[in-house]
Design an enzyme around this catalytic site. Structure first.
Site, PDB file in Angstrom:
ATOM      1  N   GLU A 164       0.888  -1.121   0.114  1.00 40.97           N
ATOM      2  CA  GLU A 164      -0.038  -0.197  -0.070  1.00 40.97           C
ATOM      3  C   GLU A 164       1.023   1.290   0.039  1.00 40.97           C
ATOM      4  O   GLU A 164       0.751   1.958   0.881  1.00 40.97           O
ATOM      5  CB  GLU A 164      -0.915   0.047   1.190  1.00 40.97           C
ATOM      6  CG  GLU A 164      -2.170  -1.089   1.244  1.00 40.97           C
ATOM      7  CD  GLU A 164      -2.901  -1.260   2.459  1.00 40.97           C
ATOM      8  OE1 GLU A 164      -2.578  -0.520   3.483  1.00 40.97           O
ATOM      9  OE2 GLU A 164      -3.789  -2.201   2.536  1.00 40.97           O
ATOM     10  N   GLU A 321      -6.642  -7.943  -0.839  1.00 44.83           N
ATOM     11  CA  GLU A 321      -6.924  -7.886   0.753  1.00 44.83           C
ATOM     12  C   GLU A 321      -8.354  -7.621   0.569  1.00 44.83           C
ATOM     13  O   GLU A 321      -8.791  -6.662  -0.058  1.00 44.83           O
ATOM     14  CB  GLU A 321      -6.172  -7.050   1.315  1.00 44.83           C
ATOM     15  CG  GLU A 321      -4.736  -7.402   1.678  1.00 44.83           C
ATOM     16  CD  GLU A 321      -4.028  -6.223   2.381  1.00 44.83           C
ATOM     17  OE1 GLU A 321      -4.862  -5.501   3.288  1.00 44.83           O
ATOM     18  OE2 GLU A 321      -2.781  -6.225   2.527  1.00 44.83           O
ATOM     19  N   LYS A 370      -5.647  -6.805  16.150  1.00 53.89           N
ATOM     20  CA  LYS A 370      -5.787  -7.991  16.877  1.00 53.89           C
ATOM     21  C   LYS A 370      -7.312  -8.111  16.872  1.00 53.89           C
ATOM     22  O   LYS A 370      -7.839  -9.220  17.078  1.00 53.89           O
ATOM     23  CB  LYS A 370      -5.239  -8.047  18.122  1.00 53.89           C
ATOM     24  CG  LYS A 370      -5.813  -6.954  19.299  1.00 53.89           C
ATOM     25  CD  LYS A 370      -5.201  -7.014  20.620  1.00 53.89           C
ATOM     26  CE  LYS A 370      -5.286  -6.009  21.361  1.00 53.89           C
ATOM     27  NZ  LYS A 370      -4.796  -4.702  20.900  1.00 53.89           N
TER      28      LYS A 370
END
Ligand SMILES: [Zn+2]
Length: 667
Positions: A164, A321, A370
């Site tokens: 990116e 992605e 996370k």
């Protein structure tokens, strides 16, 4: 090790998809976050899910080169061997989006600096300046070391350069970048006189007498010269591109058979002009994330996918992605509903992606992401997401025969990063100008009208399209005027929205009334802008409603199709048409809502066949195949025939799509 760079690689680029014999299915795989016994389970579960390729090593620089010039590839050797033994291909990353702490400590001048003069720190990622010679040297060195070691590895299917580029830092305003900017300006303008003239520096007494006086457009007491700002954005995109090329060239030299890419963020990155990058990659790849709270986020997904296909010049591309569920970086990270991931993934495939990949394979226990969803969630395999991932793997596996097939469209929208930059400048007539809003408004109107859309650059060959729409095409240099004019003269229909054609590349208004770049083609002039107060609306003939913008349009050969019925330009033209050669150029002088746009576009779409599907069904033809995606909560029925690749069923004349379901017919 050191390596002298050869001149720019001239050998033919390797062909994507190379070793990949199916559509790609998988995600970012970060085994370095886990003990090795977990890797064995990972690979077993990847096989269960039908994973064909994973992206490895994207942020692994600190592990691969723990101190300067010292490498540790042993762990990556074992990861690649495990994957290869399981028949899983690897999209191997150069880890240069995350310089190690030792690098930033040794080369503190490589840290990026903001427009306010703040040096950005470490402890996150992307802490580098794209103009830093130390950064570039270190990036090429680690890319070379990876290519030396893995260029012949049988699992290697694709090189994933960086991650990116430019998406999170954007332009850097440090001393090195400022010096590089001066060099870029010398190349562009040759002389200071030419620069002073192009930038209009006689305004506010900004004239430069020495190249060393010119700075990056740092925060200043008032808006910095807009032409300087535009040039700095062009320069910044080019600096990141040069970083990519340096790595790409060394990979191509050492592993000439392996295609190279870098993952774009097509609609989400304002800092990179991807039209200049598109031909530098062997396959266009993209990351796309839904804006969770947007009720029509599936339309934004479609727009992004169509833009990726445009960047790929119509060839297939790859979604590198997206997410199985919630992300972690939006204000409220809504989870995807059951079936939504499947619709998202297959909508990308429908629009030309040769696969569907995710961030990431296994959810992280630590770090900033996370709470980001993954193919294998924290809840483990006894979870809805895992079951849907396994089902999706089977679906994508069943679509292998689509590899390389194309999508055709009769309508194109001009997408222009420079216009986007122009509408972000200060001191425009209203703060309500929004580049993506207008692009999306026209795109949504066509999406709901079931019309296939390509995205094109302003200098593209438009001759294959019946209709071209150019929303807010603010900057129109002479060659673009000629390109659009030739298209219309040759029989094309062009629809241009307000705030288009106003300036040249230097943000300078051509002599005479607006819109100088387009007034002959549109057959109008604009006497005065009348932007509206916040919340004010105006009416347009035919019961249409608009806001934000009104202006006094004077007909100079065009005819008025619609007029304002109230507001500052009551009775004056709001929508015009100018017949030129074999075609026509239309102008929309206000911000119509979607109902109004549908009304205006209807005659301009004459001869374009919409797909005959119900409102809630997204239908896309991909050369010999028909995708039917039901976004509604009730079964929908479409008149179609063919073999459903997902269900294995035959349909003769009629196909029912369950609520939230997807059909892919070989037609
Ligand atoms: Zn810099």
């Amino acid at each position: 090790m050191s390596r002298s760079l050869s001149p720019r690689a001239t050998a033919a680029a390797p062909r994507w998809p190379g070793r990949l014999r199916s559509l790609a299915f998988g995600g970012d795989y970060n085994p370095e976050q886990w003990p090795e016994d977990v890797w064995v389970e990972d690979v077993r579960l990847m096989r269960e899910a039908g994973v064909s390729m994973v992206s490895v090593g994207i942020f692994s620089w600190a592990l691969l080169e723990p101190t300067e010039g010292e490498y540790d590839f042993a762990w990556l050797d074992r990861v690649l061997e495990l994957l290869h033994d399981a028949g899983i291909l690897v999209d191997l990353a150069t880890p240069t989006a995350a310089p190690p702490a030792w690098f930033s400590r040794a080369y503190p001048e490589s840290l990026p600096v903001t427009a306010e003069g703040v040096t950005l720190g470490i402890g996150a990622r992307e802490s580098f300046c794209p103009s830093s010679v130390d950064y570039r040297r270190a990036a090429v060195r680690i890319a070379s070391a990876l290519a030396d070691r893995y260029s012949d590895h049988p699992a290697l299917a694709l090189w994933h350069v960086h991650n990116e580029y430019g998406a999170h830092v954007g332009p850097c305003y440090c001393t090195a970048s400022t010096q590089a900017f001066r060099g870029w300006l010398r190349e562009r303008y040759g002389t200071l006189d030419a620069l002073n003239d192009a930038w209009g520096t006689s305004f506010w007494g900004q004239s430069y007498g020495d190249w060393e006086e010119i700075t990056a457009p740092r925060r200043a007491p008032m808006p910095v010269n807009p032409a300087q700002q535009l040039d700095f954005r062009r320069f910044s995109s080019a600096e990141y591109l040069e970083c990519y090329r340096l790595e790409r060239d060394v990979l191509r030299e050492l592993s000439p058979d392996v295609p190279v890419t870098t993952n774009f963020m097509a609609t989400a990155c304002p800092h990179i002009d991807y039209w200049h990058w598109a031909d530098e990659v062997d396959v266009v790849t993209n990351d796309h994330y839904l804006i969770a709270e947007d009720p029509e986020n599936h339309v934004h997904l479609a727009m992004t996918a169509d833009l990726c296909r445009g960047l790929a010049r119509g060839r297939s591309w790859l979604l590198l992605e997206h997410s199985t569920g919630a992300v972690n970086w939006q204000p409220r990270n809504l989870a995807k509903a059951p079936g939504e991931m499947r619709r998202n993934s297959l909508a990308h495939v429908a629009r030309g992606s040769d696969g569907a990949m995710f961030f990431q394979w296994r959810a992280s226990r630590s770090g900033a992401e996370k709470f980001h969803s993954a193919m294998l969630p924290h809840a483990g395999t006894d979870s809805r997401i895992w079951r849907e991932v396994v089902e999706l793997g089977a679906d994508v596996g069943a679509l292998a025969e689509l590899q390389g097939t194309r999508v055709r469209a009769d309508v194109a929208i001009v997408w222009d990063w420079e216009a986007w930059w122009g509408l972000e400048l200060e001191f425009l007539p209203t703060v309500d100008l929004d580049y993506q809003e207008r692009i999306r408004a026209y795109y949504e109107t066509l999406w709901h009208g079931k019309v296939a859309v390509d995205f094109v650059s302003r200098d593209a060959d438009l001759s294959g399209y019946r209709l071209v729409v150019a929303p807010s095409l603010y900057i129109v240099p002479g060659p673009v005027t000629r390109n659009l004019t030739e298209y219309v003269e040759g029989g094309g229909r062009l629809v241009v929205s307000f705030f288009s054609g106003l300036v040249d590349e230097s943000d300078t208004i051509p002599p005479g009334p607006h819109p100088g770049g387009l007034r002959d083609l549109l057959g109008i002039t604009i006497e005065e802008f009348h932007p509206l107060a916040a919340g004010d609306r105006v009416g347009v003939d035919g019961g249409l409603r608009a806001d934000v913008w009104s202006e006094r349009v004077v007909l100079r050969g065009a005819t008025a199709l619609r007029r304002f019925v109230d507001g500052p330009d009551a009775g004056e033209p709001a929508v015009t048409r100018h017949d030129v050669g074999a075609g026509s150029a239309w102008y929309v002088a206000t911000r119509l809502d979607r109902h109004g746009l549908a009304d205006v576009l209807e005659p301009a779409l004459a001869g374009v066949e919409p797909l005959d599907v119900p409102a809630e069904v997204e239908g896309v033809r991909r050369e010999g195949y028909l995708f039917l995606i039901n976004h509604g909560d009730a079964e929908a029925v479409v008149a179609a025939s063919g073999h459903d690749l997902l269900e294995g069923s035959e349909h003769d004349g009629e196909v029912a799509i369950p609520a939230g379901g997807v059909r892919v017919l070989r037609t």
